[in-house]
Design an enzyme around this catalytic site. Sequence first.
Site, PDB file in Angstrom:
ATOM      1  N   PHE A 110      -0.476   3.347  -0.593  1.00  0.00           N
ATOM      2  CA  PHE A 110      -1.542   2.901   0.637  1.00  0.00           C
ATOM      3  C   PHE A 110      -2.146   4.464   1.124  1.00  0.00           C
ATOM      4  O   PHE A 110      -3.300   4.451   1.591  1.00  0.00           O
ATOM      5  CB  PHE A 110      -0.793   2.369   1.849  1.00  0.00           C
ATOM      6  CG  PHE A 110      -1.810   1.759   2.811  1.00  0.00           C
ATOM      7  CD1 PHE A 110      -2.540   0.398   2.494  1.00  0.00           C
ATOM      8  CD2 PHE A 110      -2.133   2.428   3.907  1.00  0.00           C
ATOM      9  CE1 PHE A 110      -3.468   0.115   3.477  1.00  0.00           C
ATOM     10  CE2 PHE A 110      -2.888   1.792   4.978  1.00  0.00           C
ATOM     11  CZ  PHE A 110      -3.502   0.698   4.532  1.00  0.00           C
TER      12      PHE A 110
ATOM     13  N   HIS B 290       2.884  -7.885   0.161  1.00  0.00           N
ATOM     14  CA  HIS B 290       2.472  -6.639   0.758  1.00  0.00           C
ATOM     15  C   HIS B 290       1.773  -5.874  -0.700  1.00  0.00           C
ATOM     16  O   HIS B 290       0.730  -5.100  -0.280  1.00  0.00           O
ATOM     17  CB  HIS B 290       3.757  -5.684   0.974  1.00  0.00           C
ATOM     18  CG  HIS B 290       4.580  -5.013  -0.130  1.00  0.00           C
ATOM     19  ND1 HIS B 290       5.489  -5.991  -1.082  1.00  0.00           N
ATOM     20  CD2 HIS B 290       4.327  -3.970  -0.923  1.00  0.00           C
ATOM     21  CE1 HIS B 290       5.821  -5.183  -1.899  1.00  0.00           C
ATOM     22  NE2 HIS B 290       5.207  -4.128  -1.822  1.00  0.00           N
TER      23      HIS B 290
ATOM     24  N   CYS C 234       2.524   3.636  -7.734  1.00  0.00           N
ATOM     25  CA  CYS C 234       3.140   2.495  -8.257  1.00  0.00           C
ATOM     26  C   CYS C 234       3.622   1.524  -7.181  1.00  0.00           C
ATOM     27  O   CYS C 234       4.331   1.585  -6.509  1.00  0.00           O
ATOM     28  CB  CYS C 234       4.537   2.967  -9.290  1.00  0.00           C
ATOM     29  SG  CYS C 234       5.246   1.501  -9.735  1.00  0.00           S
TER      30      CYS C 234
ATOM     31  N   THR D 155       7.209 -10.480  -0.841  1.00  0.00           N
ATOM     32  CA  THR D 155       6.149 -10.671   0.115  1.00  0.00           C
ATOM     33  C   THR D 155       4.740 -10.212  -0.493  1.00  0.00           C
ATOM     34  O   THR D 155       4.994  -9.660  -1.769  1.00  0.00           O
ATOM     35  CB  THR D 155       6.032 -10.112   1.432  1.00  0.00           C
ATOM     36  OG1 THR D 155       6.139  -8.655   1.074  1.00  0.00           O
ATOM     37  CG2 THR D 155       7.358 -10.265   2.095  1.00  0.00           C
TER      38      THR D 155
HETATM   39  C1  DLZ Z   1       5.939  -0.283   2.176  1.00  0.00           C
HETATM   40  C2  DLZ Z   1       5.631  -0.371   0.872  1.00  0.00           C
HETATM   41  C3  DLZ Z   1       6.211  -1.234   0.290  1.00  0.00           C
HETATM   42  C4  DLZ Z   1       7.140  -2.217   0.530  1.00  0.00           C
HETATM   43  N1  DLZ Z   1       5.974  -1.051  -1.395  1.00  0.00           N
HETATM   44  C5  DLZ Z   1       5.677   0.145  -1.687  1.00  0.00           C
HETATM   45  C6  DLZ Z   1       5.398   0.133  -3.319  1.00  0.00           C
HETATM   46  O1  DLZ Z   1       5.875  -0.711  -4.051  1.00  0.00           O
HETATM   47  N2  DLZ Z   1       4.619   1.086  -3.660  1.00  0.00           N
HETATM   48  C7  DLZ Z   1       4.087   2.045  -2.744  1.00  0.00           C
HETATM   49  O2  DLZ Z   1       3.649   3.012  -3.271  1.00  0.00           O
HETATM   50  N3  DLZ Z   1       4.334   2.167  -1.503  1.00  0.00           N
HETATM   51  C8  DLZ Z   1       4.865   1.064  -0.795  1.00  0.00           C
HETATM   52  N4  DLZ Z   1       4.882   0.954   0.411  1.00  0.00           N
HETATM   53  C9  DLZ Z   1       4.746   2.026   1.238  1.00  0.00           C
HETATM   54  C10 DLZ Z   1       3.069   2.044   1.560  1.00  0.00           C
HETATM   55  O3  DLZ Z   1       2.193   2.386   0.473  1.00  0.00           O
HETATM   56  C11 DLZ Z   1       2.768   2.928   2.750  1.00  0.00           C
HETATM   57  O4  DLZ Z   1       3.429   4.060   2.660  1.00  0.00           O
HETATM   58  C12 DLZ Z   1       3.288   2.291   4.207  1.00  0.00           C
HETATM   59  O5  DLZ Z   1       2.894   0.925   4.323  1.00  0.00           O
HETATM   60  C13 DLZ Z   1       2.715   3.110   5.271  1.00  0.00           C
HETATM   61  O6  DLZ Z   1       1.589   2.965   5.490  1.00  0.00           O
END
Ligand code: DLZ
Length: 171
Positions: free
Chosen positions: A66, A97, A89, A95
């Site tokens: 993100f 997300h 990745c 969920t």
């Molecule tokens: C929170 C989260 C989840 C559940 N899964 C992933 C993932 O599979 N890959 C990834 O790169 N980041 C994940 N994150 C973290 C989010 O990218 C982000 O760092 C948090 O929501 C804080 O903004």
Amino acid sequence: MASALKNLSTYNEADLSSAEEMSFGIVLADWNETITHKLYEGCYDTLIKHGAKEENIHTIQVPGTFELPTGARMLAQNKDIDGFICIGCVIKGETSHNEYINQSVAQGLVNLGVMSGKPFIFGVLTPNDQQQAIDRAGGKYGNKGVEAAVTAMRMVAIGKELKKEGRKIGF
Ligand code: DLZ
């Protein structure tokens, strides 16, 4: 299915110009690091293989996928870089997300590219499970980091070529 047809590490070397005069920013997400660090290796080694100089590859690490667009923007603001490669990745979970992250990151990178006129490459795996990620991070379908590096080199070359042509016709 694209990956059934194409190995992510396969490309036509004839399509590539030397990366000797190019600079790159790599933004690397730490979430799922066993996967993303393999993508990074594939990406970095491909840039070096095609002539990029170590001192012209600027890497920063961000917590998760993100954060890739913001990290890329920070790098763009502080360094003179030709092309950006964002590596992450996001594995599908229980969920939705993953959908929120993937869509916002894809849109964020498109916005950065269109607004800046520089490439911001989406080097993000969006697998349904860990095995699909492994298969695309140096496994049986190659390495998406290699694909991202090749895409960045091609886009930077296009930008440089257009700049040269612009000078030739005297604008
Ligand atoms: C929170 C989260 C989840 C559940 N899964 C992933 C993932 O599979 N890959 C990834 O790169 N980041 C994940 N994150 C973290 C989010 O990218 C982000 O760092 C948090 O929501 C804080 O903004």
